[in-house]
Structure formats: C-alpha cells, structure tokens
Motif scaffolding. Structure first.
Motif, PDB file in Angstrom:
ATOM      1  N   GLN A   1     -25.620  18.936   8.790  1.00  0.00           N
ATOM      2  CA  GLN A   1     -27.068  19.154   8.897  1.00  0.00           C
ATOM      3  C   GLN A   1     -27.841  18.261   7.927  1.00  0.00           C
ATOM      4  OE1 GLN A   1     -28.661  20.709  11.284  1.00  0.00           O
ATOM      5  NE2 GLN A   1     -26.673  21.189  12.161  1.00  0.00           N
ATOM      6  N   ARG A   2     -27.268  17.983   6.763  1.00  0.00           N
ATOM      7  CA  ARG A   2     -27.928  17.084   5.810  1.00  0.00           C
ATOM      8  C   ARG A   2     -27.861  15.637   6.273  1.00  0.00           C
ATOM      9  NH1 ARG A   2     -24.965  20.069   2.055  1.00  0.00           N
ATOM     10  NH2 ARG A   2     -23.586  18.290   1.693  1.00  0.00           N
ATOM     11  N   GLN A   3     -26.800  15.260   6.982  1.00  0.00           N
ATOM     12  CA  GLN A   3     -26.614  13.859   7.364  1.00  0.00           C
ATOM     13  C   GLN A   3     -27.262  13.491   8.704  1.00  0.00           C
ATOM     14  OE1 GLN A   3     -25.486  11.567   5.245  1.00  0.00           O
ATOM     15  NE2 GLN A   3     -25.473  13.320   3.861  1.00  0.00           N
ATOM     16  N   LEU A   4     -27.425  14.453   9.610  1.00  0.00           N
ATOM     17  CA  LEU A   4     -28.028  14.148  10.913  1.00  0.00           C
ATOM     18  C   LEU A   4     -29.382  13.449  10.797  1.00  0.00           C
ATOM     19  CD1 LEU A   4     -27.177  17.081  13.337  1.00  0.00           C
ATOM     20  CD2 LEU A   4     -26.647  14.674  13.637  1.00  0.00           C
ATOM     21  N   PRO A   5     -30.281  13.921   9.949  1.00  0.00           N
ATOM     22  CA  PRO A   5     -31.589  13.248   9.865  1.00  0.00           C
ATOM     23  C   PRO A   5     -31.512  11.804   9.359  1.00  0.00           C
ATOM     24  CG  PRO A   5     -31.700  15.433   8.880  1.00  0.00           C
ATOM     25  CD  PRO A   5     -30.263  15.153   9.149  1.00  0.00           C
ATOM     26  N   THR A   6     -30.406  11.438   8.728  1.00  0.00           N
ATOM     27  CA  THR A   6     -30.281  10.075   8.209  1.00  0.00           C
ATOM     28  C   THR A   6     -29.777   9.099   9.263  1.00  0.00           C
ATOM     29  OG1 THR A   6     -27.992  10.288   7.424  1.00  0.00           O
ATOM     30  CG2 THR A   6     -29.754  11.045   5.931  1.00  0.00           C
ATOM     31  N   LEU A   7     -29.353   9.595  10.411  1.00  0.00           N
ATOM     32  CA  LEU A   7     -28.849   8.739  11.484  1.00  0.00           C
ATOM     33  C   LEU A   7     -30.005   8.139  12.279  1.00  0.00           C
ATOM     34  CD1 LEU A   7     -25.980  10.992  12.891  1.00  0.00           C
ATOM     35  CD2 LEU A   7     -25.735   8.990  11.422  1.00  0.00           C
ATOM     36  N   ALA A   8     -29.710   7.072  12.994  1.00  0.00           N
ATOM     37  CA  ALA A   8     -30.701   6.474  13.893  1.00  0.00           C
ATOM     38  C   ALA A   8     -31.067   7.493  14.963  1.00  0.00           C
ATOM     39  CB  ALA A   8     -30.119   5.212  14.538  1.00  0.00           C
ATOM     40  N   ASP A   9     -32.287   7.431  15.466  1.00  0.00           N
ATOM     41  CA  ASP A   9     -32.766   8.390  16.468  1.00  0.00           C
ATOM     42  C   ASP A   9     -31.821   8.485  17.662  1.00  0.00           C
ATOM     43  OD1 ASP A   9     -34.967   8.889  14.902  1.00  0.00           O
ATOM     44  OD2 ASP A   9     -36.318   7.602  16.058  1.00  0.00           O
ATOM     45  N   GLU A  10     -31.340   7.341  18.141  1.00  0.00           N
ATOM     46  CA  GLU A  10     -30.452   7.315  19.316  1.00  0.00           C
ATOM     47  C   GLU A  10     -29.156   8.069  19.038  1.00  0.00           C
ATOM     48  OE1 GLU A  10     -28.117   3.608  20.799  1.00  0.00           O
ATOM     49  OE2 GLU A  10     -30.075   3.574  21.808  1.00  0.00           O
ATOM     50  N   ASP A  11     -28.579   7.878  17.843  1.00  0.00           N
ATOM     51  CA  ASP A  11     -27.345   8.581  17.484  1.00  0.00           C
ATOM     52  C   ASP A  11     -27.602  10.079  17.349  1.00  0.00           C
ATOM     53  OD1 ASP A  11     -26.034   6.165  17.413  1.00  0.00           O
ATOM     54  OD2 ASP A  11     -25.878   6.069  15.228  1.00  0.00           O
ATOM     55  N   ARG A  12     -28.655  10.424  16.642  1.00  0.00           N
ATOM     56  CA  ARG A  12     -28.979  11.839  16.419  1.00  0.00           C
ATOM     57  C   ARG A  12     -29.231  12.541  17.755  1.00  0.00           C
ATOM     58  NH1 ARG A  12     -32.442  11.043  12.847  1.00  0.00           N
ATOM     59  NH2 ARG A  12     -34.280  10.956  14.168  1.00  0.00           N
ATOM     60  N   ASP A  13     -29.941  11.878  18.666  1.00  0.00           N
ATOM     61  CA  ASP A  13     -30.276  12.476  19.958  1.00  0.00           C
ATOM     62  C   ASP A  13     -29.023  12.837  20.752  1.00  0.00           C
ATOM     63  OD1 ASP A  13     -32.139  13.197  22.130  1.00  0.00           O
ATOM     64  OD2 ASP A  13     -31.325  11.405  23.121  1.00  0.00           O
ATOM     65  N   ILE A  14     -28.092  11.914  20.873  1.00  0.00           N
ATOM     66  CA  ILE A  14     -26.906  12.187  21.696  1.00  0.00           C
ATOM     67  C   ILE A  14     -25.972  13.182  21.006  1.00  0.00           C
ATOM     68  CG2 ILE A  14     -25.479  10.231  20.908  1.00  0.00           C
ATOM     69  CD1 ILE A  14     -24.654   9.977  23.949  1.00  0.00           C
TER      70      ILE A  14
ATOM     71  N   ARG B   1     -20.594   9.244  17.020  1.00  0.00           N
ATOM     72  CA  ARG B   1     -19.631  10.087  16.300  1.00  0.00           C
ATOM     73  C   ARG B   1     -18.973   9.302  15.167  1.00  0.00           C
ATOM     74  NH1 ARG B   1     -16.803  12.831  21.593  1.00  0.00           N
ATOM     75  NH2 ARG B   1     -18.255  14.579  21.822  1.00  0.00           N
ATOM     76  N   GLN B   2     -18.636   8.047  15.453  1.00  0.00           N
ATOM     77  CA  GLN B   2     -18.001   7.217  14.425  1.00  0.00           C
ATOM     78  C   GLN B   2     -18.953   6.990  13.254  1.00  0.00           C
ATOM     79  OE1 GLN B   2     -14.834   6.285  14.145  1.00  0.00           O
ATOM     80  NE2 GLN B   2     -15.353   5.428  12.151  1.00  0.00           N
ATOM     81  N   ARG B   3     -20.217   6.729  13.530  1.00  0.00           N
ATOM     82  CA  ARG B   3     -21.183   6.512  12.450  1.00  0.00           C
ATOM     83  C   ARG B   3     -21.400   7.802  11.649  1.00  0.00           C
ATOM     84  NH1 ARG B   3     -23.277   2.257  15.991  1.00  0.00           N
ATOM     85  NH2 ARG B   3     -24.405   3.727  17.298  1.00  0.00           N
ATOM     86  N   LEU B   4     -21.436   8.953  12.332  1.00  0.00           N
ATOM     87  CA  LEU B   4     -21.568  10.216  11.615  1.00  0.00           C
ATOM     88  C   LEU B   4     -20.333  10.463  10.749  1.00  0.00           C
ATOM     89  CD1 LEU B   4     -23.017  12.865  10.948  1.00  0.00           C
ATOM     90  CD2 LEU B   4     -21.951  13.857  13.001  1.00  0.00           C
ATOM     91  N   ARG B   5     -19.171  10.177  11.283  1.00  0.00           N
ATOM     92  CA  ARG B   5     -17.918  10.353  10.533  1.00  0.00           C
ATOM     93  C   ARG B   5     -17.965   9.510   9.257  1.00  0.00           C
ATOM     94  NH1 ARG B   5     -12.454   8.401   9.989  1.00  0.00           N
ATOM     95  NH2 ARG B   5     -10.964  10.094  10.260  1.00  0.00           N
ATOM     96  N   GLU B   6     -18.399   8.255   9.373  1.00  0.00           N
ATOM     97  CA  GLU B   6     -18.489   7.378   8.206  1.00  0.00           C
ATOM     98  C   GLU B   6     -19.455   7.952   7.170  1.00  0.00           C
ATOM     99  OE1 GLU B   6     -19.551   3.625   9.966  1.00  0.00           O
ATOM    100  OE2 GLU B   6     -17.551   3.371  10.853  1.00  0.00           O
ATOM    101  N   ARG B   7     -20.577   8.491   7.640  1.00  0.00           N
ATOM    102  CA  ARG B   7     -21.542   9.108   6.721  1.00  0.00           C
ATOM    103  C   ARG B   7     -20.936  10.315   6.015  1.00  0.00           C
ATOM    104  NH1 ARG B   7     -27.116   8.020   8.284  1.00  0.00           N
ATOM    105  NH2 ARG B   7     -27.133   5.755   8.135  1.00  0.00           N
ATOM    106  N   LEU B   8     -20.203  11.137   6.767  1.00  0.00           N
ATOM    107  CA  LEU B   8     -19.603  12.331   6.182  1.00  0.00           C
ATOM    108  C   LEU B   8     -18.544  11.963   5.146  1.00  0.00           C
ATOM    109  CD1 LEU B   8     -19.237  14.614   9.328  1.00  0.00           C
ATOM    110  CD2 LEU B   8     -20.995  14.725   7.555  1.00  0.00           C
ATOM    111  N   VAL B   9     -17.754  10.943   5.446  1.00  0.00           N
ATOM    112  CA  VAL B   9     -16.734  10.497   4.501  1.00  0.00           C
ATOM    113  C   VAL B   9     -17.401  10.022   3.216  1.00  0.00           C
ATOM    114  CG1 VAL B   9     -15.025   8.681   4.062  1.00  0.00           C
ATOM    115  CG2 VAL B   9     -14.973   9.963   6.221  1.00  0.00           C
ATOM    116  N   GLN B  10     -18.485   9.265   3.356  1.00  0.00           N
ATOM    117  CA  GLN B  10     -19.156   8.717   2.184  1.00  0.00           C
ATOM    118  C   GLN B  10     -19.968   9.783   1.441  1.00  0.00           C
ATOM    119  OE1 GLN B  10     -22.041   5.717   3.072  1.00  0.00           O
ATOM    120  NE2 GLN B  10     -22.144   5.006   0.967  1.00  0.00           N
ATOM    121  N   ALA B  11     -20.866  10.470   2.128  1.00  0.00           N
ATOM    122  CA  ALA B  11     -21.806  11.375   1.472  1.00  0.00           C
ATOM    123  C   ALA B  11     -21.158  12.693   1.038  1.00  0.00           C
ATOM    124  CB  ALA B  11     -22.991  11.654   2.381  1.00  0.00           C
ATOM    125  N   CYS B  12     -20.213  13.187   1.821  1.00  0.00           N
ATOM    126  CA  CYS B  12     -19.626  14.497   1.533  1.00  0.00           C
ATOM    127  C   CYS B  12     -18.192  14.387   1.033  1.00  0.00           C
ATOM    128  CB  CYS B  12     -19.673  15.377   2.783  1.00  0.00           C
ATOM    129  SG  CYS B  12     -21.340  15.566   3.418  1.00  0.00           S
TER     130      CYS B  12
END
Length: 184
Positions: A107-120, A153-164
């Motif tokens: 939930q913290r990382q979703l808003p940091t994604l590009a609109d297109e990624d967050r939407d899908i 999903r891959q970009r979110l995974r990368e964010r989760l690995v880095q941020a969390c």
C-alpha cells in the motif's frame, strides 16, 4: 456520420434483443439486479464495437456470446459470502506468513508506481478483474495486457525488494522483510 450509424446499428439490435437477453441473464443469475448489471456490460461492449457491430452477420448471436462471457466472468469473480455470528471471537494473534504481512508495504509503494502500472495492478491483482476484461475495457489486446501486467508486477517487486528489504528463501518465496522486525 460514422458514429451515428454505428449507434443506430446497436440501437436496432438492442431494441430487438434486450428483453430476451435480460431473461437469459436473469435465468442464469437468479437475480434481477445482477442480470441488469450484466446487461449493461453487454450494451457497453456492443457500443465499443462501433462500425464493427454494423458488419456482424448475426448481431443476436454476438450479443448472446458476449452475455455468456459476462456470466462466466461474473461467476469467476463471485466470492461466496457467509454471515458471521455476532459473538464470533477474534482469533488469537497468530503470526502471519511473511508474504501476507507485505500488505502495508504494498500500500505504501503503489502510489509511487507509474499510473499505468498502478492501474493494472489494482484492477487485476487487488480487485480481481480478469486480464481479458481489463484489456477489453481499455482497448488493448490480451497479449498486450498480459505483458503490461507482468512488467508492472516486476517493477512492484523491485520496489518491494528495495523499499521494504524483501528477501526470498531458496524456493523463491518471501521469507522476510523490514516489517517483520528483522530477518533470520
């Protein structure tokens, strides 16, 4: 005017078949409100066809095929609901598997994604929309939507690995992350 002509094609077919489509949908759902919602989806898909609808050999068959697909999609998304008793005791605090505890980080990382990624991701992974329905709603091909979801999903995974600080075990499953209070 092309748009007006396609609207007239849909309107004629709709006038001829709306009642029987509603009866078909109601017979399969058993609920008038649900059937009417699905009927609206069928109408919207017909309108999105534009001029293509006017060239159909059998608009009735097309409308019923779309209605059948709407029923299938609705059945896939339907989740049984059970009334819980008022005196139900909350379970003792059980330790959640690490992957389940990622919800706050996501939930913290979703808003940091590009609109297109967050939407899908929100539509397909969080709200249960099928990739096919997502593609149709946004005028994409199914392969394009699948590819978009995979990249998101891959970009979110990368964010989760880095941020969390998500880490994985030998089988590739989430073993721990920052919210765990430390990894072992």
């Amino acid at each position: 005017m092309a748009g007006s002509n396609s609207f007239q094609c849909v309107a004629r077919a709709w006038a001829a078949h709306e009642r029987e489509l509603l009866a078909f949908l109601r017979g399969h759902t058993g609920q008038r409100d649900t059937a009417e919602d699905l009927l609206q989806e069928v109408f919207l898909k017909a309108m999105r066809q534009g001029e293509g609808f006017c060239t159909l050999d059998n608009p009735r068959a097309w409308l019923f095929q779309v209605a059948r697909h709407a029923l299938i999609d609705a059945a896939r998304l339907a989740k049984p609901q059970v009334e819980l008793p008022d005196d139900l005791v909350a379970p003792a605090d059980e330790e959640r598997p690490p992957v389940d505890a990622l919800d706050a980080c996501i939930q913290r990382q979703l808003p940091t994604l590009a609109d297109e990624d967050r939407d899908i991701l929100q539509a397909c992974d969080l709200h249960g929309q099928t990739v096919r329905a997502y593609a149709e709603a946004r005028g994409l091909t199914l392969p394009a939507a699948k590819s978009r979801l995979l990249r998101a999903r891959q970009r979110l995974r990368e964010r989760l690995v880095q941020a969390c600080q998500v880490r994985f075990d030998a089988q590739g499953r989430v073993c721990c992350h920052q919210a765990d209070g430390g990894c072992g």
